[in-house]
Write an enzyme that holds these catalytic residues in place. Structure first.
Site: not given
Length: 869
Positions: A239-240, A244, A286, A590, A594, A656, A659, A689
């Site tokens: 998880v660290a 997420e 174009d 346009d 195209d 991260n 952590e 964060d």
């Protein structure tokens, strides 16, 4: 709707988070006793996945409706002859062999062979890109490409003048329009460079998380801990490592770019298209309606050896003819020799809605006559038309005969060479005399001079007649020349600066048009796409003779490139060839022709106001104001988005590292508990964060962003410089967290084996660890705002949203520390003023260290700049 929604859950980052959530649910089920915090963690991670999916689905839901747009362009009814009766039928009931009746203003419902034509002209711009109306004939023509057959009309085009009958030979998907539909439907939506980089990043993060988690599981299990305890510890490591909050941060940051571009009249239909345009290396643009205004405009009238410039562009009769008196008679004759009609806007506003019913060239003549102060309705009443000799490609002339008092007058306009050969006299400023060789040479020279400027040139003449029914030869011989008219489809005024900005940003611009090479080159020179005397002009016919290797060699040449008379297949082939060379290709357009290239390109840019529904739906970006200049602005914003993404990647992943570092230190030091729990990590990643990361995503573009070359398609988000900075800042954070955690544990004098999760010392230690990460991340957010410039020079207050977001994160940390209900959830303890002072001192260390690094980089750059070469 469920398919694009489910696709949001198959993205690799979403899969990583889903797996992480599933593992967390599994860990909760294996725990004895069960920890409610683990269940909260699992639900929260799954909620992040759902949130990301909803954001992505809401942004991209309307991006895939090309087929419906094509159906909307096809007319619903048409007039046919069946069994000798004139019927109005739904277009879907047409079959090959039906005889279709065509009149000005009709939309063509099928591909047809013309069998009867009366001054019939059609607008093929949706299929070929040509802005000029083209005449149709019932005569047989030489074999060649279908769209160039002058005896055919095609689905999706409009009749602008005349009338006729045609026999249907193709309907629905077998038409040329249907062929374009199949190309657009079959063209895969290309992944943007950022999509590829995010996918690569997700794979690497997932692999690293699993590998390190497995390593931690293997390290802790032999130490005598239970399988479940070791597994939960390994889960905390994973998880660290998994950020997420990154997918949501990425989506919302891109959405900020979408809103900024919307304020600049660029509608973004896919979030990742924001960044993709910033990495563009080639723009295939174009001509008609993109670089030009798709409105023929007279810019010069020549008579008596002198030019008379005309101001104003488009079909709105705003402007004037310089010294108009000498050319009023010329413009009166030219206006009488027209079948088109100028239609004013319906309301008092919207001059852009002036339009021409009929041939656009004749529309330009009507507009210039109005600018000269002529009222053609009055002139036509005074000189009513009695007969007409329509234009044809052999004579290249058109003649109308008018009653003028007791006599009659022939008004003639046409190609200068053909008309000049039929002139015997000349009239300059009301004085008539014989057309001498010297004057004839002057007219030819003036015509060539106008043509060299990219203007379409028409000559105008007249003849007095005795009767209302002259023969064609009689009406078109012995003419009196009045002068020349030069016109063009004018470039948009803002395009030149936009082209220069793209050139300065290192972007190659290639004109890709269905128009004539001379016309294309003239427009390209006017807007700055072509500056050299010898551009490389390649037609579709030449492209047909080239294999892929020859095409690759052609595109590799550094010369200025113009592609003219090209088909939708040619456009797609050129885009694919550029992509093979590693280019990031943007295509503008346009028309329906195209659409395939717009969809196949890395980034498709359609015109919103004048573009067809097909082009708008196939594109990723729609320019609401049809301004090519918006592309340069969008490139600038797109580049800043990529820079900001890198900034918050450094910010998020350094967190991260901060952590993970203490968790690994605890594992190798033999400490039985984690310095920071998975629930605390989630609180940091999604609570503290996310808001600063979003504020970093809203950083304004740096001043020199358009002075840098485009980044390579193969450049990675995690370059060595980015990874080095993550390790540098994250390592300093990790040292600070480890120091404050183990300092508090060591100062208690309690042996490692005696610590439990309910221990007051341990609770305060993990609170200090969490607070250290939050405060250091606040200072890291300030550090990553710039790469080399000091934060003091950039201005601490220049991003107030970032300061507010950092303050919110610190406030959340305080609430977790002091509120008893949250203390129970996060297993934290209250901090005193001395604790906060220590955390602030440790937290500012990454900022000070990064300022020292930036100062060293600036000094090194100055030394290199001043070193002798």
């Amino acid at each position: 709707m469920w398919r694009p929604l489910m696709a949001q859950f198959t993205d690799l980052f979403a899969v990583v988070l889903i797996v992480a959530s599933g593992i967390t649910f599994l860990a909760y089920g294996l725990q004895e006793p069960r920890d409610v915090g683990t269940l909260q963690l699992a639900v929260a991670i799954l909620g992040v996945v759902v949130l990301n999916a909803v954001i992505g689905f809401a942004q991209e839901y309307s991006a895939e409706r090309t087929a419906q747009a094509l159906e909307a362009m096809v007319p619903h009814t048409c007039r046919v002859l069946r069994g000798g009766e004139r019927l109005e039928l739904p277009a879907r009931e047409l079959v090959p062999g039906d005889v279709v009746l065509l009149e000005a203003g009709d939309a063509v419902s099928a591909d047809c062979r013309v069998v009867e034509a009366h001054e019939l002209a059609v607008n093929n711009a949706p299929l070929t890109g040509e802005s000029n109306a083209v005449g149709r004939t019932a005569d047989a023509v030489a074999a060649g490409p279908p769209l160039q057959a002058r005896n055919c009309v095609f689905m999706g085009t409009d009749v602008v003048a005349g009338s006729g009958r045609a026999v249907v030979f193709a309907t629905g998907p077998t038409t040329e329009f249907g062929r374009i539909y199949r190309l657009a439907a079959a063209a895969p939506r290309q992944k943007t460079p950022l999509q590829l980089q995010v996918a690569l990043m997700a794979r690497r993060v997932a692999g690293a998380a699993l590998a390190i988690g497995a390593l931690m599981f293997a390290v802790r299990l032999p130490a005598g801990e239970s399988v479940v305890t070791s597994f939960v510890f390994a889960l905390g490591v994973m998880v660290a490592l998994v950020p997420e909050g990154l997918p949501a941060t990425l989506s919302v940051s891109l959405a900020i770019g979408v809103r900024r571009m919307a304020r600049r009249h660029a509608l973004i239909k896919q979030l990742l298209a924001v960044e993709a345009l910033g990495s563009t290396t080639v723009v295939c643009t174009d001509k008609t309606g993109t670089l030009t205004q798709a409105e023929m405009t007279v810019t010069q009238v020549w008579a008596g050896g002198a030019p008379h410039p005309v101001s104003g562009v488009g079909y709105a009769p705003d402007g004037e003819v310089a010294d108009a008196a000498p050319v009023r008679e010329l413009l009166r004759v030219a206006g009488l020799c027209c079948n088109a009609r100028l239609v004013p806007p319906a309301g008092p506003e919207g001059r852009e809605h002036w339009r021409v019913l009929g041939d656009t060239t004749e529309g330009a003549l009507l507009v210039v006559a109005a600018k000269a102060g002529l009222d053609l309705d009055t002139e036509e009443s005074a000189a009513p038309r009695v007969t007409e000799f329509p234009f044809d490609s052999t004579r290249k002339l058109m003649t109308t005969v008018h009653k003028s008092g007791a006599r009659y007058q022939a008004c003639v306009k046409g190609a200068p060479v053909e008309l000049l050969a039929r002139c015997t006299d000349v009239e300059w400023e009301g004085r008539r005399g014989p057309l001498t060789g010297q004057e004839r040479a002057a007219v030819v020279g003036a015509s060539d001079a106008l043509a060299s400027q990219g203007l379409r040139v028409l000559a105008v003449a007249r003849r007095e007649l005795d009767g209302p029914r002259p023969t064609q030869d009689e009406a078109e011989s012995g003419l009196t020349l009045l002068g020349l008219v030069g016109m063009l489809d004018p470039p948009r005024p803002e395009v030149t600066d936009a082209v220069a900005a793209c050139r300065g940003a290192g972007i190659r611009i290639v004109m890709v048009t269905g128009d004539h090479p001379l016309t294309g080159e003239a427009v390209a020179r006017r807007v700055g796409i072509v500056r050299r005397p010898d551009p490389l002009v390649v037609t579709g016919t030449r492209l047909d003779t080239m294999d892929d290797e020859a095409l690759d060699a052609l595109l590799a040449e550094p010369s200025e490139l113009l592609l003219c008379r090209v088909s939708p297949e040619h456009k797609m082939r050129v885009v694919t060839a550029f992509q093979r060379r590693g280019e990031v290709v943007a295509v503008t357009g346009d028309g329906a022709n195209d659409a395939p290239a717009l969809k196949h390109a890395d980034i498709g840019v359609a015109m919103g106001a004048s573009g067809t529904d097909v082009a708008r739906e196939a594109a990723s970006i729609v320019l609401l104001d049809d301004s090519f200049a918006s592309i340069a602005t969008a490139v600038r914003l797109g580049r800043s988005v990529y820079q900001n993404i890198r900034k918050f990647l450094v910010y998020v992943f350094s967190s991260n590292i901060g952590e993970l570092g203490p968790i690994l230190a605890a594992a190798f030091a033999g400490f039985p508990l984690v310095p920071i729990s998975a629930v605390q990590i989630l609180a940091i990643d999604l609570g503290s964060d996310v808001m600063p990361a979003l504020a970093l995503g809203a950083e304004r573009p740096e001043p020199d962003v358009m002075d840098r070359p485009p980044r390579s398609r193969h450049e990675r988000l995690f370059s060595l410089a980015v990874v080095g900075r993550i390790l540098f800042l994250g390592g300093i954070q990790a040292l600070g967290v480890c120091a404050v955690f183990f300092w508090h544990i060591h100062s208690s004098g309690i042996p490692f084996d005696d610590f439990t999760e309910d221990s007051a010392v341990y609770q305060k230690a993990v609170t200090l660890a969490q607070g250290s990460i939050v405060l250091s991340q606040f200072f890291v957010s300030l550090a990553v705002r710039t790469e080399r410039q000091s934060i003091l020079k950039a201005g601490l207050l220049s991003n107030r949203a970032l300061l507010a977001a950092g303050g919110l994160g610190v406030s959340l940390m305080a609430v977790i520390s002091y509120l008893p209900p949250l203390q129970a959830v996060f297993n934290t303890a209250p901090l005193n003023a001395a604790d906060w002072a220590v955390l602030a001192g440790l937290g500012i260390m990454p900022l000070l260290a990064d300022e020292a690094r930036k100062a060293w980089l600036r000094r090194r750059a100055e030394r290199r700049k001043g070193a002798p070469r």
